[in-house]
Design an enzyme around this catalytic site. Structure first.
Site, PDB file in Angstrom:
ATOM      1  N   GLY A   1       5.981  26.382  54.521  1.00  0.00           N
ATOM      2  CA  GLY A   1       7.386  26.822  54.312  1.00  0.00           C
ATOM      3  C   GLY A   1       8.078  25.643  53.344  1.00  0.00           C
TER       4      GLY A   1
ATOM      5  N   GLY B   1       9.790  32.015  56.554  1.00  0.00           N
ATOM      6  CA  GLY B   1      11.084  32.680  56.669  1.00  0.00           C
ATOM      7  C   GLY B   1      11.405  32.701  55.027  1.00  0.00           C
TER       8      GLY B   1
ATOM      9  CD  GLU C   1       1.723  36.167  55.603  1.00  0.00           C
ATOM     10  OE1 GLU C   1       1.427  36.435  54.342  1.00  0.00           O
ATOM     11  OE2 GLU C   1       2.561  35.081  55.452  1.00  0.00           O
TER      12      GLU C   1
ATOM     13  CB  THR D   1       9.913  39.238  53.492  1.00  0.00           C
ATOM     14  OG1 THR D   1       9.833  40.568  54.006  1.00  0.00           O
ATOM     15  CG2 THR D   1      10.657  38.326  54.437  1.00  0.00           C
ATOM     16  CB  VAL D   2       9.049  35.777  50.098  1.00  0.00           C
ATOM     17  CG1 VAL D   2       9.263  34.469  49.231  1.00  0.00           C
ATOM     18  CG2 VAL D   2       8.340  35.482  51.183  1.00  0.00           C
TER      19      VAL D   2
ATOM     20  CE  LYS E   1       1.044  33.019  53.289  1.00  0.00           C
ATOM     21  NZ  LYS E   1       2.399  32.627  54.052  1.00  0.00           N
TER      22      LYS E   1
ATOM     23  CG  ASP F   1      -0.564  32.737  57.031  1.00  0.00           C
ATOM     24  OD1 ASP F   1      -0.384  32.833  55.885  1.00  0.00           O
ATOM     25  OD2 ASP F   1      -0.221  31.786  57.497  1.00  0.00           O
TER      26      ASP F   1
ATOM     27  CB  VAL G   1       0.764  25.046  52.403  1.00  0.00           C
ATOM     28  CG1 VAL G   1       0.329  24.107  53.728  1.00  0.00           C
ATOM     29  CG2 VAL G   1      -0.549  25.515  51.901  1.00  0.00           C
TER      30      VAL G   1
ATOM     31  CE  LYS H   1       0.893  29.418  55.653  1.00  0.00           C
ATOM     32  NZ  LYS H   1       1.629  29.675  56.874  1.00  0.00           N
TER      33      LYS H   1
HETATM   34  P1  NAP Z   1       6.502  41.860  51.348  1.00  0.00           P
HETATM   35  O1  NAP Z   1       7.682  41.733  51.998  1.00  0.00           O
HETATM   36  O2  NAP Z   1       5.495  42.758  51.767  1.00  0.00           O
HETATM   37  O3  NAP Z   1       6.752  42.174  49.723  1.00  0.00           O
HETATM   38  C1  NAP Z   1       5.826  42.399  49.097  1.00  0.00           C
HETATM   39  C2  NAP Z   1       6.691  42.796  47.465  1.00  0.00           C
HETATM   40  O4  NAP Z   1       5.675  43.253  46.694  1.00  0.00           O
HETATM   41  C3  NAP Z   1       7.381  44.247  47.929  1.00  0.00           C
HETATM   42  O5  NAP Z   1       8.514  43.985  47.181  1.00  0.00           O
HETATM   43  C4  NAP Z   1       6.544  45.375  47.111  1.00  0.00           C
HETATM   44  O6  NAP Z   1       7.268  46.270  46.706  1.00  0.00           O
HETATM   45  C5  NAP Z   1       6.034  44.370  46.073  1.00  0.00           C
HETATM   46  N1  NAP Z   1       4.626  45.202  45.643  1.00  0.00           N
HETATM   47  C6  NAP Z   1       3.491  45.133  46.461  1.00  0.00           C
HETATM   48  N2  NAP Z   1       2.391  45.848  45.527  1.00  0.00           N
HETATM   49  C7  NAP Z   1       3.225  45.758  44.184  1.00  0.00           C
HETATM   50  C8  NAP Z   1       2.483  46.443  43.208  1.00  0.00           C
HETATM   51  N3  NAP Z   1       1.310  46.758  42.926  1.00  0.00           N
HETATM   52  N4  NAP Z   1       3.459  46.543  41.829  1.00  0.00           N
HETATM   53  C9  NAP Z   1       4.806  46.000  42.078  1.00  0.00           C
HETATM   54  N5  NAP Z   1       5.374  45.500  43.563  1.00  0.00           N
HETATM   55  C10 NAP Z   1       4.422  45.657  44.628  1.00  0.00           C
HETATM   56  O7  NAP Z   1       5.762  40.394  51.327  1.00  0.00           O
HETATM   57  P2  NAP Z   1       6.509  39.134  51.615  1.00  0.00           P
HETATM   58  O8  NAP Z   1       6.631  38.685  53.104  1.00  0.00           O
HETATM   59  O9  NAP Z   1       7.694  38.821  50.842  1.00  0.00           O
HETATM   60  O10 NAP Z   1       5.517  37.899  51.234  1.00  0.00           O
HETATM   61  C11 NAP Z   1       5.008  37.886  49.725  1.00  0.00           C
HETATM   62  C12 NAP Z   1       4.001  36.484  49.724  1.00  0.00           C
HETATM   63  O11 NAP Z   1       4.880  35.422  50.075  1.00  0.00           O
HETATM   64  C13 NAP Z   1       2.651  36.885  50.549  1.00  0.00           C
HETATM   65  O12 NAP Z   1       1.691  36.200  49.523  1.00  0.00           O
HETATM   66  C14 NAP Z   1       2.909  35.857  51.666  1.00  0.00           C
HETATM   67  O13 NAP Z   1       1.867  35.442  52.308  1.00  0.00           O
HETATM   68  C15 NAP Z   1       3.931  34.801  51.011  1.00  0.00           C
HETATM   69  N6  NAP Z   1       4.560  33.922  52.007  1.00  0.00           N
HETATM   70  C16 NAP Z   1       5.524  34.339  52.771  1.00  0.00           C
HETATM   71  C17 NAP Z   1       6.408  33.665  53.776  1.00  0.00           C
HETATM   72  C18 NAP Z   1       7.267  34.317  54.860  1.00  0.00           C
HETATM   73  O14 NAP Z   1       7.696  33.485  55.471  1.00  0.00           O
HETATM   74  N7  NAP Z   1       7.228  35.555  55.030  1.00  0.00           N
HETATM   75  C19 NAP Z   1       6.208  32.271  53.629  1.00  0.00           C
HETATM   76  C20 NAP Z   1       5.463  31.892  52.561  1.00  0.00           C
HETATM   77  C21 NAP Z   1       4.452  32.604  51.908  1.00  0.00           C
HETATM   78  P3  NAP Z   1       8.218  47.117  47.611  1.00  0.00           P
HETATM   79  O15 NAP Z   1       9.435  46.236  48.027  1.00  0.00           O
HETATM   80  O16 NAP Z   1       8.778  48.419  46.961  1.00  0.00           O
HETATM   81  O17 NAP Z   1       7.496  47.617  49.190  1.00  0.00           O
HETATM   82  N1  HSE Z   2       3.342  34.277  57.921  1.00  0.00           N
HETATM   83  C1  HSE Z   2       3.383  33.003  57.546  1.00  0.00           C
HETATM   84  C2  HSE Z   2       3.862  32.020  58.890  1.00  0.00           C
HETATM   85  C3  HSE Z   2       4.595  32.758  56.622  1.00  0.00           C
HETATM   86  O1  HSE Z   2       4.181  32.655  60.045  1.00  0.00           O
HETATM   87  O2  HSE Z   2       3.535  30.934  58.669  1.00  0.00           O
HETATM   88  C4  HSE Z   2       4.619  31.452  56.105  1.00  0.00           C
HETATM   89  O3  HSE Z   2       3.738  31.234  55.355  1.00  0.00           O
END
Ligand code: NAP
Ligand code: HSE
Length: 429
Positions: free
Chosen positions: A132, A301, A188, A13-14, A103, A199, A130, A203
């Site tokens: 966004g 997001g 997440e 996603t990110v 985080k 989460d 933290v 933060k």
């Molecule tokens: P996600 O959608 O689950 O993406 C994780 C990625 O890592 C996927 O591309 C997955 O591959 C890959 N992956 C997992 N294990 C792996 C491995 N062993 N080797 C290689 N690739 C691997 O997670 P996300 O929502 O993007 O979140 C990523 C980070 O950003 C997290 O730490 C989250 O807390 C943080 N974050 C999220 C947001 C938000 O708004 N969503 C905001 C701030 C921070 P596949 O694509 O093949 O499954």
């Molecule tokens: N899952 C987290 C949230 C992503 O909803 O705030 C941003 O860190």
């Protein structure tokens, strides 16, 4: 300057948001900082998944990303605390600056990771971890560095704030609101981290590190999420002039203690934080010199997170180009400890479900009196059927251990129909 090579470890996603936003951001980074970024390697888990906009084919082995000589900065976007720790450690060993949005990694394994990075002289950038799109870590590290921070409150989980807003404003049920938050890329990968408050606690721990130079031992941070929040408490809170938010609190207690916790909390409905809706986050803090400062903005997001990641990438590239120092982490928190949960002093909302019979209110009020807990409001709504009635107390400040003792004493009386519900109240004055 030649383009700076970046390697993405994780592109979900990110990561895919970062890939999508990079071309336009590159134009601005070039114009403003004279920096151009180029994705030179990407690792994902499932090579068969369709991915739009990736400039190069991904690989499955993240070690190949880090060892790729064309990669100068490693961006960890896996999530979790195991593989991500190995990725971070490998980037540090390779002398490559690390940018992460993770985080959980910082809060749970920062005690190991930060010294490794400091010893190696390799910077770690984590603004995206933290709140966004709000550059609150940078503000704490730089703009507010000369302030003593007297306390900080935060709505720092976009998913929970989105769910609570949908429930309060549209009468939506919990499950469809969560589903929508997932579809919008706010939640997440494991949404229990959001819903159960973990989460937000990650933060809060990072905010504590930035504010006081103290990273609290994560398992000791008290956390309660929104899963068991009842619609009737949202409604009673409203009748009392409050809104319920999942709130993080970070504050000093005396010279060498800190309170860090996350829980659904009543805040005054007239306070600006109560008007922070949907995926928006807010961090409200008080500096001894700055006075009250409040930040609001999108808390989750792919786009809001890209904003922070791209700013960090710009800084990391400047570090490589100009030898500018990496982000400074405040020192001086070595002697700080978390307070014991029972020592926390605050206001509480308590709902009892009791038999509808004369004398009940007086008995409960007597028990609060014995524990020297003042009552500021009582709500006993009319129109409840059967012989059970909710009795809601809004209390004056009390030590949590006294409150627990009083509630336990009330619960022993034969008048109870169900366990009491206790919620925190923060007046944010
Ligand atoms: P996600 O959608 O689950 O993406 C994780 C990625 O890592 C996927 O591309 C997955 O591959 C890959 N992956 C997992 N294990 C792996 C491995 N062993 N080797 C290689 N690739 C691997 O997670 P996300 O929502 O993007 O979140 C990523 C980070 O950003 C997290 O730490 C989250 O807390 C943080 N974050 C999220 C947001 C938000 O708004 N969503 C905001 C701030 C921070 P596949 O694509 O093949 O499954
Ligand atoms: N899952 C987290 C949230 C992503 O909803 O705030 C941003 O860190």
């Amino acid at each position: 300057m030649d383009k700076v090579g970046i390697g993405l470890v994780g592109c979900g996603t990110v990561g895919s948001g970062l890939v999508r936003n990079l071309p336009e951001a590159n134009r601005l980074l070039q114009q403003r900082l004279g920096i151009g970024l180029e994705i030179r390697a990407v690792a994902v888990r499932d090579l068969a998944k369709q991915r739009e906009g990736l400039p190069i084919p991904p690989v499955a082995d993240w070690k190949a990303v880090i060892s790729n000589p064309a990669v100068q900065i490693v961006v960890e976007l896996l999530g979790g605390t195991k593989d991500s720790f190995e990725v971070a450690k490998a980037a540090i060993s390779a002398g490559k600056p690390l940018v992460t949005a993770n985080k959980a990694l910082l809060a749970e394994r920062g005690q190991e990771l930060i010294p490794l990075a400091q010893k190696a002289g390799v910077p770690i950038y984590f603004e995206a971890s933290v709140a966004g799109g709000i550059p609150v870590l940078k503000a704490l590290r730089e703009g507010l560095v000369a302030n003593q921070l007297l306390g900080l409150h935060g709505i720092i989980n976009g998913t929970c704030n989105y769910i609570l807003s949908r429930m309060a404003e549209e009468g939506s049920d919990f499950a469809p609101a969560l589903q929508q938050a997932k579809e919008l890329g706010y939640a997440e990968a494991d949404d229990r981290l959001d819903v159960d408050g973990i989460d937000a606690a990650h933060k809060a721990a990072i905010l504590c590190l930035l504010a006081y130079g103290f990273l609290p031992p994560f398992p000791k941070v008290p956390v309660e999420g929104i899963r068991s929040l009842a619609a009737q408490d949202v409604s009673f809170a409203r009748q009392l002039g409050y809104t319920i938010k999942l709130l993080a609190v970070v504050r000093p207690v005396g010279a060498d203690r800190a309170e860090v916790r996350v829980s659904p909390t009543l805040i005054p409905a007239r306070h600006p934080m109560a008007a922070v809706h949907g995926v928006f986050n807010a961090v409200s803090l008080v500096g001894n010199l700055s006075g009250p400062v409040q930040f609001t903005g999108r808390g989750a997001g792919p786009d809001a997170t890209s904003s922070a990641l791209l700013a960090d990438l710009g800084e990391a590239a400047r570090h490589l180009r100009d030898k500018s120092p990496g982000p400074v982490l405040p020192a001086g928190g070595d002697k700080i400890r978390l307070i014991e949960p029972g020592d926390s002093v605050g206001r509480f909302y308590v709902r009892f479900d009791v038999r509808d019979q004369p004398g009940v209110l007086a008995q409960i009020a007597g028990i609060f009196g014995t524990e020297k807990i003042g009552i500021s409001s009582v709500l006993q709504p009319e129109g409840h059927g059967a012989d059970s009635v909710p009795l809601v107390f809004l209390l004056e400040p009390a030590k949590e251990s006294s409150l627990q003792k009083a509630v336990a004493a009330v619960q022993k009386l034969p008048l109870n129909r169900a366990p009491a519900r206790i919620l925190r109240v923060e007046d944010l004055a």
